[in-house]
Each structure stands twice: as C-alpha cells, then as structure tokens.
Design a protein around this motif. Structure first.
Motif, PDB file in Angstrom:
ATOM      1  N   ALA A   1      87.869  68.484  26.135  1.00 58.24           N
ATOM      2  CA  ALA A   1      86.847  68.701  25.104  1.00 58.24           C
ATOM      3  C   ALA A   1      87.263  69.851  24.206  1.00 58.24           C
ATOM      4  N   ALA A   2      86.750  69.840  22.997  1.00 54.85           N
ATOM      5  CA  ALA A   2      87.057  70.926  22.056  1.00 54.85           C
ATOM      6  C   ALA A   2      86.417  72.219  22.534  1.00 54.85           C
ATOM      7  N   PRO A   3      87.138  73.340  22.470  1.00 56.20           N
ATOM      8  CA  PRO A   3      86.531  74.632  22.834  1.00 56.20           C
ATOM      9  C   PRO A   3      85.327  74.913  21.958  1.00 56.20           C
ATOM     10  N   CYS A   4      84.354  75.591  22.509  1.00 61.89           N
ATOM     11  CA  CYS A   4      83.155  75.900  21.721  1.00 61.89           C
ATOM     12  C   CYS A   4      82.661  77.295  22.035  1.00 61.89           C
ATOM     13  N   ARG A   5      81.756  77.759  21.194  1.00 60.67           N
ATOM     14  CA  ARG A   5      81.194  79.087  21.398  1.00 60.67           C
ATOM     15  C   ARG A   5      80.257  79.072  22.594  1.00 60.67           C
ATOM     16  N   VAL A   6      80.306  80.134  23.377  1.00 63.23           N
ATOM     17  CA  VAL A   6      79.459  80.251  24.556  1.00 63.23           C
ATOM     18  C   VAL A   6      78.717  81.584  24.517  1.00 63.23           C
ATOM     19  N   ARG A   7      77.523  81.577  25.132  1.00 62.89           N
ATOM     20  CA  ARG A   7      76.684  82.781  25.144  1.00 62.89           C
ATOM     21  C   ARG A   7      75.995  82.901  26.494  1.00 62.89           C
ATOM     22  N   PRO A   8      76.215  83.998  27.195  1.00 58.92           N
ATOM     23  CA  PRO A   8      75.491  84.199  28.454  1.00 58.92           C
ATOM     24  C   PRO A   8      74.048  84.570  28.178  1.00 58.92           C
TER      25      PRO A   8
ATOM     26  N   PRO B   1      71.072  86.902  30.041  1.00 55.83           N
ATOM     27  CA  PRO B   1      70.940  87.587  28.745  1.00 55.83           C
ATOM     28  C   PRO B   1      72.300  87.919  28.150  1.00 55.83           C
ATOM     29  N   GLU B   2      72.338  88.019  26.825  1.00 56.66           N
ATOM     30  CA  GLU B   2      73.587  88.330  26.130  1.00 56.66           C
ATOM     31  C   GLU B   2      73.735  89.843  25.996  1.00 56.66           C
ATOM     32  N   PRO B   3      74.822  90.409  26.513  1.00 57.26           N
ATOM     33  CA  PRO B   3      74.981  91.871  26.444  1.00 57.26           C
ATOM     34  C   PRO B   3      75.087  92.359  25.008  1.00 57.26           C
ATOM     35  N   VAL B   4      74.543  93.530  24.760  1.00 54.12           N
ATOM     36  CA  VAL B   4      74.672  94.153  23.449  1.00 54.12           C
ATOM     37  C   VAL B   4      76.154  94.429  23.190  1.00 54.12           C
ATOM     38  N   GLY B   5      76.609  94.100  21.982  1.00 60.79           N
ATOM     39  CA  GLY B   5      77.990  94.374  21.621  1.00 60.79           C
ATOM     40  C   GLY B   5      78.974  93.284  21.977  1.00 60.79           C
ATOM     41  N   LEU B   6      78.496  92.206  22.608  1.00 56.67           N
ATOM     42  CA  LEU B   6      79.414  91.112  22.953  1.00 56.67           C
ATOM     43  C   LEU B   6      79.855  90.407  21.675  1.00 56.67           C
ATOM     44  N   PRO B   7      81.170  90.309  21.419  1.00 54.19           N
ATOM     45  CA  PRO B   7      81.627  89.582  20.226  1.00 54.19           C
ATOM     46  C   PRO B   7      81.466  88.084  20.436  1.00 54.19           C
ATOM     47  N   GLU B   8      81.727  87.323  19.416  1.00 49.67           N
ATOM     48  CA  GLU B   8      81.685  85.874  19.567  1.00 49.67           C
ATOM     49  C   GLU B   8      82.742  85.446  20.579  1.00 49.67           C
ATOM     50  N   VAL B   9      82.335  84.598  21.524  1.00 47.10           N
ATOM     51  CA  VAL B   9      83.223  84.156  22.597  1.00 47.10           C
ATOM     52  C   VAL B   9      83.347  82.640  22.541  1.00 47.10           C
ATOM     53  N   HIS B  10      84.585  82.156  22.635  1.00 44.89           N
ATOM     54  CA  HIS B  10      84.840  80.723  22.728  1.00 44.89           C
ATOM     55  C   HIS B  10      85.511  80.417  24.060  1.00 44.89           C
ATOM     56  N   ALA B  11      85.129  79.303  24.671  1.00 45.77           N
ATOM     57  CA  ALA B  11      85.669  78.905  25.966  1.00 45.77           C
ATOM     58  C   ALA B  11      86.181  77.474  25.893  1.00 45.77           C
TER      59      ALA B  11
ATOM     60  N   ALA C   1      87.433  79.674  30.732  1.00 44.43           N
ATOM     61  CA  ALA C   1      86.203  79.037  31.199  1.00 44.43           C
ATOM     62  C   ALA C   1      85.039  80.012  31.153  1.00 44.43           C
ATOM     63  N   ALA C   2      83.839  79.444  31.094  1.00 45.21           N
ATOM     64  CA  ALA C   2      82.603  80.227  31.135  1.00 45.21           C
ATOM     65  C   ALA C   2      81.612  79.496  32.015  1.00 45.21           C
ATOM     66  N   SER C   3      80.619  80.213  32.502  1.00 45.47           N
ATOM     67  CA  SER C   3      79.616  79.589  33.358  1.00 45.47           C
ATOM     68  C   SER C   3      78.958  78.428  32.611  1.00 45.47           C
ATOM     69  N   PRO C   4      78.656  77.335  33.318  1.00 44.79           N
ATOM     70  CA  PRO C   4      78.061  76.169  32.645  1.00 44.79           C
ATOM     71  C   PRO C   4      76.819  76.489  31.834  1.00 44.79           C
ATOM     72  N   ASP C   5      75.990  77.431  32.306  1.00 49.67           N
ATOM     73  CA  ASP C   5      74.776  77.789  31.571  1.00 49.67           C
ATOM     74  C   ASP C   5      75.093  78.351  30.191  1.00 49.67           C
ATOM     75  N   ALA C   6      76.253  78.994  30.035  1.00 48.47           N
ATOM     76  CA  ALA C   6      76.624  79.562  28.732  1.00 48.47           C
ATOM     77  C   ALA C   6      76.871  78.465  27.710  1.00 48.47           C
ATOM     78  N   PHE C   7      77.230  77.265  28.179  1.00 43.17           N
ATOM     79  CA  PHE C   7      77.388  76.120  27.289  1.00 43.17           C
ATOM     80  C   PHE C   7      76.030  75.478  26.998  1.00 43.17           C
ATOM     81  N   HIS C   8      75.180  75.401  27.997  1.00 42.81           N
ATOM     82  CA  HIS C   8      73.903  74.710  27.850  1.00 42.81           C
ATOM     83  C   HIS C   8      72.958  75.405  26.891  1.00 42.81           C
ATOM     84  N   ILE C   9      73.063  76.730  26.776  1.00 43.95           N
ATOM     85  CA  ILE C   9      72.146  77.459  25.888  1.00 43.95           C
ATOM     86  C   ILE C   9      72.823  77.810  24.575  1.00 43.95           C
TER      87      ILE C   9
END
Length: 291
Positions: A38-45, A47-57, A280-288
């Motif tokens: 699958a194409a890599p996509c942006r992921v977000r945990p 809660p999202e920590p303050v200062g986290l840059p855009e992350v792709h997995a 890789a990132a936790s599955p929940d980071a993709f779902h939200i």
C-alpha cells in the motif's frame, strides 16, 4: 562441524522469512506485499504529542510487518534491512512530497522546476536523521536497528536519483527507562530533554531537507523529542550567528535561506519543512488519520 556450516550458510541463505517463517526467504512475496503493498500515508497517534512533525508510515505494525521488524531488531536478522529500508524510503518520499510540495519522484535530478543549473535540487540533499537507540540496547543487540534501516533507505533513494545521506547526529544526553509498558504520558515524561544534537551536528543538518526516521512509531514520544532536540539546536545556532554579526542586515527568512537550514523547522514554524518517516506505526494511527 555441522553447526558451524549451518551458521555460515544462514549468513548467505536466510533460514526463514522474517515475516512468516517460510524457509529460505529473507521476506517472502506475501510479507513484502504486507510491508510495501500500500502507498505510505500520514499517521497520527492519539493523543498526538506537542511538537510532533508530520509522520508518514509504510505499513501498520501488525502480523508479518511486526514479525519482520522484531526479527531485525531483536534477533539480528540483518538481511531484513534491505526490504525495511525500501519501505522506509517510500515513507520518506511521501513525507517530502507533502511537506516540501514535491518529493523525489516529482523532481528527479536535472528535471523539474525545483532543479538548479547543475541538475541538483536547490533545496539540498535529503538528510535522514535516525532516532538513536539507548546505548545499552545497542550493546545488547549488537547493532542500531533504526540507523541500519536508514542507511538502507538512503541507498534506495540514491539509486532512484535522489541525493540522500544519513546523519546520525542525535544522541542521548541522559539515561532513560525502558519504554516497554509505559503509556503515552509516561513515555513523554521519560524522554523529555533526553536527546541532543552532537557538537558540530547543526551545520551538517543545514545542508538539505531533514527527515527524522525510525523503525516504528507507537505514541510518537521518541519522534517528538527528536524534533525538539533538532529545533533547539537550530535556534541556538541562529542566536549564536546573530551574536557574531554573521547575519547583520538580513531578515530572519533571508538568513535561513542563505544558511540552508529551512529543513530544521517543524510544523507550526516559519519555513516549516521538518518531517518524519517510519517503517511502521500502530494500526490506530492509521485508523484516526485526520488529513
């Protein structure tokens, strides 16, 4: 003698697939598809920590992908660095495309609006900055997994025509507890202020587009701390340069452009460009995903 020969053979021919255990495969076609299908996509945990840059997995951390990462990290299946690096390179391209408005595939050397007269991207090389493992973990494993995968990803990017290199300039400035078993808040507290850019590292980071890289993102605490350390080092450098009179008569934006450090800024900063990529990132980071 037989055991010695088997060990030597395993160095040349992998004993089993890192994802499913199929014999004589580094990573079988089915597990490669799980990692890179699958194409890599942006992921977000959350809660999202303050200062986290855009992350792709590249893929969710589950099943074959989880097994492959653990085999590489904990069991020393070093041949897996090649497919894992390929997956990371895809996530790096996705991040560059979103944050910088054009990734490696959009502006190959010598072509496109972003290329200079010499065929090189004037925005500079792609600089992969791995999140460092704890020293005791590196000693126990015999290698630094994130750095090894980053080196593989840089080779993949260079083969595709994108100048890329690894800058292992982050280091731990104090001991941290094992992250296993900690929740998101505890991980943030555990890592707060734990990283710094090594002496002499900031000028090196000024040579291109900075991408923080790691093998895995769960809570985002490690990447947020890495981003904080990079931004703090850059801010100190700007202040030092101003005090030395090196940027006299220039606006802040002009100084940043001339010094080539636009990649140091993160989301919410002027001239933002700092981003992150993981295998890789936790599955929940993709779902939200809230793009």
């Amino acid at each position: 003698m037989r055991a010695w020969w088997q060990d030597l053979t395993d160095l040349v021919l992998p004993a089993e697939c890192g994802g499913c255990g199929r014999p004589r495969e580094v990573l079988c076609p089915e597990c490669r598809a799980a990692l890179m299908g699958a194409a890599p996509c942006r992921v977000r945990p959350a809660p999202e920590p303050v200062g986290l840059p855009e992350v792709h997995a590249a893929a969710p951390y589950e099943d074959a992908v989880r097994a492959a990462l653990l085999a590489h990290k904990e069991r020393g299946a070093l041949a897996l660095a090649e497919p894992l690096g390929t997956a990371l390179a895809g996530a790096v391209r996705a991040g560059l495309g979103e944050v910088w408005g054009g990734g490696a595939e959009d502006f190959p050397p010598g072509r496109g609006a972003s290329s200079g007269d010499d065929g090189r991207d004037p925005r500079g090389d792609v600089l992969l900055v791995p999140v460092p493992s704890a020293r005791r973990a590196v000693r126990a494993r015999g290698h630094d997994p994130a750095r090894r995968i980053a080196l593989s990803a840089a080779r993949v990017l260079r083969r595709a025509g994108t100048p890329a290199r690894v800058l292992a300039v982050l280091r731990q400035r104090r001991a941290v507890a094992d992250q296993a078993g900690l929740d998101s808040r505890q991980r943030l507290d555990n890592l707060a202020g734990a990283l710094e850019v090594a002496a002499g590292g900031v000028p090196l980071l000024g040579g291109g587009r900075v991408v923080l890289v790691d093998d895995l993102m769960t809570t985002g605490a490690s990447l947020a701390e890495a981003a904080r350390a990079v931004r703090a080092a850059h801010d100190r450098w700007v202040v030092s340069s101003a005090a030395d009179g090196k940027d006299a008569g220039r606006t802040r934006q002009e100084a940043v452009r001339i010094r080539g450090v636009e990649g140091m800024y993160g989301v919410g900063h002027a001239g933002e460009g700092l981003c992150a990529a993981v295998v890789a990132a936790s599955p929940d980071a993709f779902h939200i995903n809230r793009n």
